[in-house]
Design a protein around this motif. Sequence first.
Motif, short mmCIF file in Angstrom:
data_model
loop_
_atom_site.label_atom_id
_atom_site.label_comp_id
_atom_site.label_asym_id
_atom_site.label_seq_id
_atom_site.Cartn_x
_atom_site.Cartn_y
_atom_site.Cartn_z
N MET A 101 0.85 -1.16 0.00
CA MET A 101 0.00 0.00 0.00
C MET A 101 0.90 1.23 0.00
SD MET A 101 -2.67 1.15 3.06
CE MET A 101 -3.32 -0.47 3.14
N SER A 102 0.54 2.20 -0.82
CA SER A 102 1.36 3.41 -0.90
C SER A 102 1.21 4.24 0.38
CB SER A 102 0.95 4.25 -2.10
OG SER A 102 -0.32 4.85 -1.87
N ASP A 103 2.20 5.07 0.64
CA ASP A 103 2.14 5.95 1.81
C ASP A 103 0.94 6.89 1.72
OD1 ASP A 103 4.41 4.82 2.88
OD2 ASP A 103 5.76 6.40 2.17
N GLU A 104 0.64 7.35 0.53
CA GLU A 104 -0.50 8.26 0.33
C GLU A 104 -1.81 7.56 0.69
OE1 GLU A 104 -2.71 10.52 -3.34
OE2 GLU A 104 -0.54 10.27 -3.45
N THR A 105 -1.95 6.32 0.23
CA THR A 105 -3.16 5.56 0.53
C THR A 105 -3.27 5.32 2.03
OG1 THR A 105 -3.14 4.50 -1.63
CG2 THR A 105 -4.38 3.39 0.11
N TYR A 106 -2.16 4.97 2.66
CA TYR A 106 -2.18 4.72 4.10
C TYR A 106 -2.56 5.99 4.87
CZ TYR A 106 -0.96 3.36 8.81
OH TYR A 106 -1.02 3.11 10.16
N ARG A 107 -2.03 7.14 4.46
CA ARG A 107 -2.37 8.40 5.15
C ARG A 107 -3.86 8.70 4.99
NH1 ARG A 107 2.71 9.94 3.18
NH2 ARG A 107 1.79 10.90 1.35
N ALA A 108 -4.38 8.48 3.80
CA ALA A 108 -5.81 8.72 3.57
C ALA A 108 -6.66 7.76 4.39
CB ALA A 108 -6.13 8.58 2.08
N LEU A 109 -6.24 6.52 4.46
CA LEU A 109 -6.96 5.52 5.25
C LEU A 109 -6.92 5.87 6.73
CD1 LEU A 109 -8.46 2.81 5.27
CD2 LEU A 109 -6.24 1.68 5.34
N LYS A 110 -5.77 6.33 7.19
CA LYS A 110 -5.61 6.71 8.60
C LYS A 110 -6.51 7.91 8.92
CE LYS A 110 -1.98 7.56 12.00
NZ LYS A 110 -0.54 7.70 12.22
N ALA A 111 -6.58 8.88 8.01
CA ALA A 111 -7.44 10.05 8.21
C ALA A 111 -8.91 9.64 8.22
CB ALA A 111 -7.18 11.09 7.13
N ARG A 112 -9.27 8.75 7.31
CA ARG A 112 -10.66 8.27 7.26
C ARG A 112 -11.02 7.53 8.53
NH1 ARG A 112 -13.67 5.00 2.40
NH2 ARG A 112 -15.22 4.00 3.74
N ALA A 113 -10.11 6.70 9.02
CA ALA A 113 -10.34 5.96 10.27
C ALA A 113 -10.53 6.92 11.43
CB ALA A 113 -9.18 5.00 10.54
N ALA A 114 -9.69 7.95 11.50
CA ALA A 114 -9.80 8.93 12.58
C ALA A 114 -11.13 9.67 12.52
CB ALA A 114 -8.63 9.91 12.50
N ALA A 115 -11.57 9.99 11.30
CA ALA A 115 -12.84 10.69 11.13
C ALA A 115 -14.02 9.85 11.60
CB ALA A 115 -13.03 11.09 9.67
N HIS A 116 -13.88 8.53 11.49
CA HIS A 116 -14.94 7.62 11.92
C HIS A 116 -14.73 7.10 13.34
CE1 HIS A 116 -15.55 6.98 7.41
NE2 HIS A 116 -16.61 7.63 7.86
N GLY A 117 -13.65 7.55 13.99
CA GLY A 117 -13.39 7.12 15.37
C GLY A 117 -12.99 5.66 15.48
N ARG A 118 -12.30 5.16 14.45
CA ARG A 118 -11.89 3.76 14.43
C ARG A 118 -10.39 3.66 14.23
NH1 ARG A 118 -17.16 2.54 11.37
NH2 ARG A 118 -16.30 3.40 9.48
N SER A 119 -9.86 2.48 14.55
CA SER A 119 -8.47 2.20 14.22
C SER A 119 -8.37 1.96 12.72
CB SER A 119 -7.99 0.95 14.97
OG SER A 119 -8.65 -0.20 14.48
N VAL A 120 -7.15 2.01 12.20
CA VAL A 120 -6.95 1.73 10.77
C VAL A 120 -7.44 0.32 10.45
CG1 VAL A 120 -5.23 1.47 8.95
CG2 VAL A 120 -5.06 3.38 10.53
#
Length: 71
Positions: free
Chosen positions: A1-20
Amino acid sequence: MSDETYRALKARAAAHGRSVEAEVRQILDAAVAEQTDLGIGGRMVQIAAAVGGFDLGVERDGTASRPVGLG
């Protein structure tokens, strides 16, 4: 997984109050659920749930139906 994808996934998880990991599970669950053919009723339920529900204002007719004559 690219770093960009991981950062976006991490941000999405934070927005939903979940872990990655929990976010990935949710994404995969949703992707698989979309493949299941629910029919028109199931799709209507999904749409209603996505917008907080709705009331169609339809009342059932309580009038007894007449039996069908087959002979």
